[in-house]
Scaffold this active site. Structure first.
Site, PDB file in Angstrom:
ATOM      1  N   PHE A 149      -2.680  57.562  67.718  1.00 35.98           N
ATOM      2  CA  PHE A 149      -1.384  58.182  68.011  1.00 35.98           C
ATOM      3  C   PHE A 149      -0.730  58.517  66.681  1.00 35.98           C
ATOM      4  O   PHE A 149      -0.348  57.619  65.929  1.00 35.98           O
ATOM      5  CB  PHE A 149      -0.551  57.153  68.787  1.00 35.98           C
ATOM      6  N   LEU A 151       2.193  59.935  64.757  1.00 33.97           N
ATOM      7  CA  LEU A 151       3.584  60.394  64.658  1.00 33.97           C
ATOM      8  C   LEU A 151       4.058  60.323  63.200  1.00 33.97           C
ATOM      9  O   LEU A 151       4.544  61.301  62.644  1.00 33.97           O
ATOM     10  CB  LEU A 151       4.480  59.523  65.558  1.00 33.97           C
ATOM     11  N   THR A 152       3.887  59.161  62.557  1.00 37.03           N
ATOM     12  CA  THR A 152       4.417  58.936  61.202  1.00 37.03           C
ATOM     13  C   THR A 152       3.725  59.846  60.185  1.00 37.03           C
ATOM     14  O   THR A 152       2.537  60.126  60.291  1.00 37.03           O
ATOM     15  CB  THR A 152       4.174  57.463  60.800  1.00 37.03           C
ATOM     16  N   SER A 178      10.887  56.169  59.603  1.00 35.36           N
ATOM     17  CA  SER A 178      11.944  55.743  60.524  1.00 35.36           C
ATOM     18  C   SER A 178      12.619  56.931  61.203  1.00 35.36           C
ATOM     19  O   SER A 178      13.180  56.787  62.288  1.00 35.36           O
ATOM     20  CB  SER A 178      13.005  54.934  59.760  1.00 35.36           C
ATOM     21  N   TRP A 210      -0.514  56.035  58.149  1.00 37.22           N
ATOM     22  CA  TRP A 210      -0.469  54.737  58.846  1.00 37.22           C
ATOM     23  C   TRP A 210      -0.970  54.827  60.271  1.00 37.22           C
ATOM     24  O   TRP A 210      -0.543  54.050  61.130  1.00 37.22           O
ATOM     25  CB  TRP A 210       0.962  54.159  58.848  1.00 37.22           C
ATOM     26  N   ARG A 241       6.685  48.840  71.946  1.00 37.78           N
ATOM     27  CA  ARG A 241       7.695  47.882  71.476  1.00 37.78           C
ATOM     28  C   ARG A 241       7.853  46.734  72.473  1.00 37.78           C
ATOM     29  O   ARG A 241       8.068  45.585  72.090  1.00 37.78           O
ATOM     30  CB  ARG A 241       9.054  48.596  71.330  1.00 37.78           C
ATOM     31  N   GLU A 275       6.890  50.551  64.879  1.00 39.65           N
ATOM     32  CA  GLU A 275       7.624  50.620  66.166  1.00 39.65           C
ATOM     33  C   GLU A 275       9.105  50.346  65.977  1.00 39.65           C
ATOM     34  O   GLU A 275       9.745  49.737  66.828  1.00 39.65           O
ATOM     35  CB  GLU A 275       7.053  49.622  67.175  1.00 39.65           C
ATOM     36  N   THR A 320      11.756  49.497  62.491  1.00 41.47           N
ATOM     37  CA  THR A 320      11.998  48.353  61.606  1.00 41.47           C
ATOM     38  C   THR A 320      13.164  47.508  62.147  1.00 41.47           C
ATOM     39  O   THR A 320      13.888  47.929  63.051  1.00 41.47           O
ATOM     40  CB  THR A 320      12.367  48.843  60.193  1.00 41.47           C
TER      41      THR A 320
HETATM   42  C1  LIG Z   1       0.179  48.342  60.091  1.00 36.31           C
HETATM   43  C2  LIG Z   1       0.888  49.580  60.498  1.00 36.31           C
HETATM   44  C3  LIG Z   1       0.453  50.306  61.618  1.00 36.31           C
HETATM   45  C4  LIG Z   1       1.066  51.503  61.976  1.00 36.31           C
HETATM   46  N1  LIG Z   1       0.566  52.241  63.018  1.00 36.31           N
HETATM   47  C5  LIG Z   1       1.090  53.471  63.281  1.00 36.31           C
HETATM   48  C6  LIG Z   1       0.480  54.330  64.245  1.00 36.31           C
HETATM   49  O1  LIG Z   1      -0.540  53.973  64.868  1.00 36.31           O
HETATM   50  N2  LIG Z   1       1.017  55.557  64.459  1.00 36.31           N
HETATM   51  C7  LIG Z   1       2.127  55.992  63.791  1.00 36.31           C
HETATM   52  O2  LIG Z   1       2.570  57.127  64.041  1.00 36.31           O
HETATM   53  N3  LIG Z   1       2.734  55.204  62.855  1.00 36.31           N
HETATM   54  C8  LIG Z   1       2.238  53.965  62.588  1.00 36.31           C
HETATM   55  N4  LIG Z   1       2.811  53.146  61.633  1.00 36.31           N
HETATM   56  C9  LIG Z   1       3.952  53.647  60.873  1.00 36.31           C
HETATM   57  C10 LIG Z   1       5.268  52.927  61.167  1.00 36.31           C
HETATM   58  O3  LIG Z   1       5.757  53.310  62.415  1.00 36.31           O
HETATM   59  C11 LIG Z   1       6.229  53.233  59.996  1.00 36.31           C
HETATM   60  O4  LIG Z   1       5.764  52.511  58.874  1.00 36.31           O
HETATM   61  C12 LIG Z   1       7.657  52.849  60.331  1.00 36.31           C
HETATM   62  O5  LIG Z   1       8.224  53.735  61.269  1.00 36.31           O
HETATM   63  C13 LIG Z   1       8.559  52.833  59.071  1.00 36.31           C
HETATM   64  O6  LIG Z   1       8.424  54.029  58.382  1.00 36.31           O
HETATM   65  P1  LIG Z   1       8.139  54.013  56.805  1.00 36.31           P
HETATM   66  O7  LIG Z   1       7.037  53.059  56.537  1.00 36.31           O
HETATM   67  O8  LIG Z   1       7.976  55.435  56.401  1.00 36.31           O
HETATM   68  O9  LIG Z   1       9.443  53.391  56.149  1.00 36.31           O
HETATM   69  P2  LIG Z   1      10.831  54.136  55.893  1.00 36.31           P
HETATM   70  O10 LIG Z   1      11.268  54.887  57.123  1.00 36.31           O
HETATM   71  O11 LIG Z   1      10.740  54.889  54.610  1.00 36.31           O
HETATM   72  O12 LIG Z   1      11.806  52.896  55.708  1.00 36.31           O
HETATM   73  C14 LIG Z   1      11.899  52.138  54.503  1.00 36.31           C
HETATM   74  C15 LIG Z   1      13.078  51.182  54.630  1.00 36.31           C
HETATM   75  O13 LIG Z   1      14.298  51.933  54.819  1.00 36.31           O
HETATM   76  C16 LIG Z   1      14.973  51.423  55.962  1.00 36.31           C
HETATM   77  N5  LIG Z   1      15.740  52.476  56.627  1.00 36.31           N
HETATM   78  C17 LIG Z   1      15.304  53.696  57.058  1.00 36.31           C
HETATM   79  N6  LIG Z   1      16.298  54.357  57.656  1.00 36.31           N
HETATM   80  C18 LIG Z   1      17.389  53.550  57.604  1.00 36.31           C
HETATM   81  C19 LIG Z   1      18.746  53.687  58.049  1.00 36.31           C
HETATM   82  N7  LIG Z   1      19.180  54.768  58.706  1.00 36.31           N
HETATM   83  N8  LIG Z   1      19.599  52.655  57.802  1.00 36.31           N
HETATM   84  C20 LIG Z   1      19.170  51.523  57.174  1.00 36.31           C
HETATM   85  N9  LIG Z   1      17.905  51.349  56.725  1.00 36.31           N
HETATM   86  C21 LIG Z   1      17.038  52.353  56.951  1.00 36.31           C
HETATM   87  C22 LIG Z   1      13.857  50.917  56.867  1.00 36.31           C
HETATM   88  O14 LIG Z   1      14.363  50.025  57.849  1.00 36.31           O
HETATM   89  C23 LIG Z   1      12.955  50.256  55.848  1.00 36.31           C
HETATM   90  O15 LIG Z   1      13.457  48.982  55.532  1.00 36.31           O
HETATM   91  C24 LIG Z   1       2.214  51.941  61.256  1.00 36.31           C
HETATM   92  C25 LIG Z   1       2.672  51.189  60.164  1.00 36.31           C
HETATM   93  C26 LIG Z   1       2.018  50.043  59.776  1.00 36.31           C
HETATM   94  C27 LIG Z   1       2.515  49.294  58.573  1.00 36.31           C
END
Ligand SMILES: Cc1cc2nc3c(=O)[nH]c(=O)nc-3n(C[C@H](O)[C@H](O)[C@H](O)COP(=O)(O)OP(=O)(O)OC[C@H]3O[C@@H](n4cnc5c(N)ncnc54)[C@H](O)[C@@H]3O)c2cc1C
Length: 387
Positions: free
Chosen positions: A132, A134-135, A141, A165, A246, A366, A368
């Protein structure tokens, strides 16, 4: 007689005989097929692909979906299975979530009858693996910022972009890819053998090592007209699937916590220092009691949420409560459990630090902690504070 060590509040009395039977089947599978090997798999960064068919036979893949070879079990049963699987390892539960709650649920909720017939039975059996996407490298986020594009090409589509990811992508047979179009965000069912689709596993992970996540590149990926998921446009498409995953996570996290707690309870009763088992020290008992308090509370949160889901009354804001509370709590429990093991706790001979490290991923994907706090804050105040 109440089993204070394992079910302090007799929560099992809230479960049906069918639910308890399913739980004991999954627990048996974890004890036999996961627990003896998980330390090695984690160290070697190995995902046991061969377990997919076994989990398919147990009805664990897309288990809460109906038809197309899926088991059609209840939300509570799905939750109990997630808890047991994550007591083995978060990586194994993550596979089941990505396969069932994300990839299969996207096709089941938003796909055409033909897409469902083509993919779901093989995925339910574990013969086909789904992922899947999306990211993206620059959209996590805030998935509204995704830049992957699908443009019409005659009657078909051409996809260009990158995803990051993405669980299981390098071993997947099919990818559900979310991309921007002139009509808004749409989902595409992409056989991973399509020219222009590449998936490279991310290495150097300190968490979720018995599991695969990838960088995907989409370069001029040509798809037929019927590759698009016809029933949804916009972010509500992926969010409907994320809510399913989730929900499972809030149960799963309690499984990791329970396994960490049971591991250290047994250890504390046998490990002797100052001529006493370390379980005899007040400070150790304090730690164990805090674990029991939080595991029991978190399990009740998951169960209430599951009963609401089975009644068709669960709101996404309530899923945020469980995901935020249970994952955050589980990390604390696993870290505290590690302290009871002393030096032995930093090895793969014991589960708590492996679970704690895995849960760092679980708290991040899913939604943070911060994102779920913002969802709850908006629900309470009526004011969105995302930007
Ligand atoms: C092991 C693993 C498996 C995964 N599997 C999948 C998958 O199968 N498919 C998929 O699509 N994705 C997947 N993901 C991705 C995951 O959904 C993202 O890592 C997650 O949504 C966070 O995005 P980011 O890592 O880009 O962090 P960012 O969005 O860059 O966030 C970094 C920090 O900023 C904070 N932050 C962001 N916005 C705000 C705000 N408005 N206010 C306050 N703080 C904020 C966050 O909470 C976090 O602490 C996976 C990730 C991991 C680690």
């Amino acid at each position: 007689m109440t089993d204070f060590a394992n079910d302090y509040l007799d929560i099992d009395t809230l479960l049906t005989a069918e639910e308890i039977e399913l739980r004991s089947n999954v627990r048996g599978f974890v004890d036999e097929r996961i627990r003896p090997h998980i330390g090695e798999w984690f160290e070697a960064a190995h995902f046991p692909r061969e377990l997919a068919k076994e989990m398919g036979r147990l009805g664990l893949l897309g288990m809460h979906l109906k038809g197309y070879g899926c088991a059609g079990r209840s939300a509570v049963e799905y939750g109990l299975a997630a808890l047991e699987l994550e007591a083995g390892d978060s990586g194994i539960r993550t596979f089941v979530s990505v396969q069932g709650s994300l990839a299969m649920s996207a096709i089941h909720k938003h796909g055409s009858p033909e897409q469902k017939r083509t993919w779901l039975p093989g995925m339910a059996a574990g013969e086909l693996i789904g992922c899947f996407g999306l990211t993206e490298p620059t959209a996590g986020s805030d998935p509204a910022g995704l830049v992957t594009r699908a443009v019409r090409d005659g009657s078909g589509w051409v996809l260009n972009g990158a995803k990051r990811w993405i669980g299981l992508a390098s071993i997947a047979d099919v990818a559900v890819i979310w991309a921007g179009t002139d009509e808004g965000i749409r989902g595409f069912v992409v056989p991973t053998g399509t020219p222009g689709f590449t998936a490279i596993p991310i290495t150097g992970k300190l968490s979720m090592r018995a599991s695969i996540q990838c960088d995907i590149t989409l370069q001029d990926v040509r798809l037929p007209a019927d590759a698009v998921l016809p029933e949804v446009t916009g972010l509500k498409g992926p969010f409907a699937c994320l809510n399913e995953a989730r929900y499972g996570i809030m149960w799963g996290a309690m499984g990791a916590a329970r396994d960490a707690y049971q591991t250290v309870l047994a250890y504390a009763q046998h490990r002797t220092q100052f001529d006493q088992p370390i379980a005899a020290f007040q400070l150790t008992q304090h730690k164990l009691v805090d674990m029991v308090l939080e595991i029991q509370k978190g399990t009740l949160v998951a169960l209430q949420t599951g009963r609401l889901k089975d009644a068709g009354k669960l709101r996404p804001e309530q899923i945020s409560f469980g995901k935020l509370n249970n994952v955050r709590t589980a990390i604390e429990i696993c870290r505290n459990a590690r302290t009871i093991l002393g030096g032995n706790g930093i090895t793969l001979d014991y589960s708590p630090l492996r679970h704690a490290n895995n849960l760092e991923s679980v708290r991040t994907y899913e939604g943070t902690d911060e994102v779920h706090t913002l969802i709850m804050g908006r629900a309470i105040t009526g004011i969105p504070a995302f930007a």
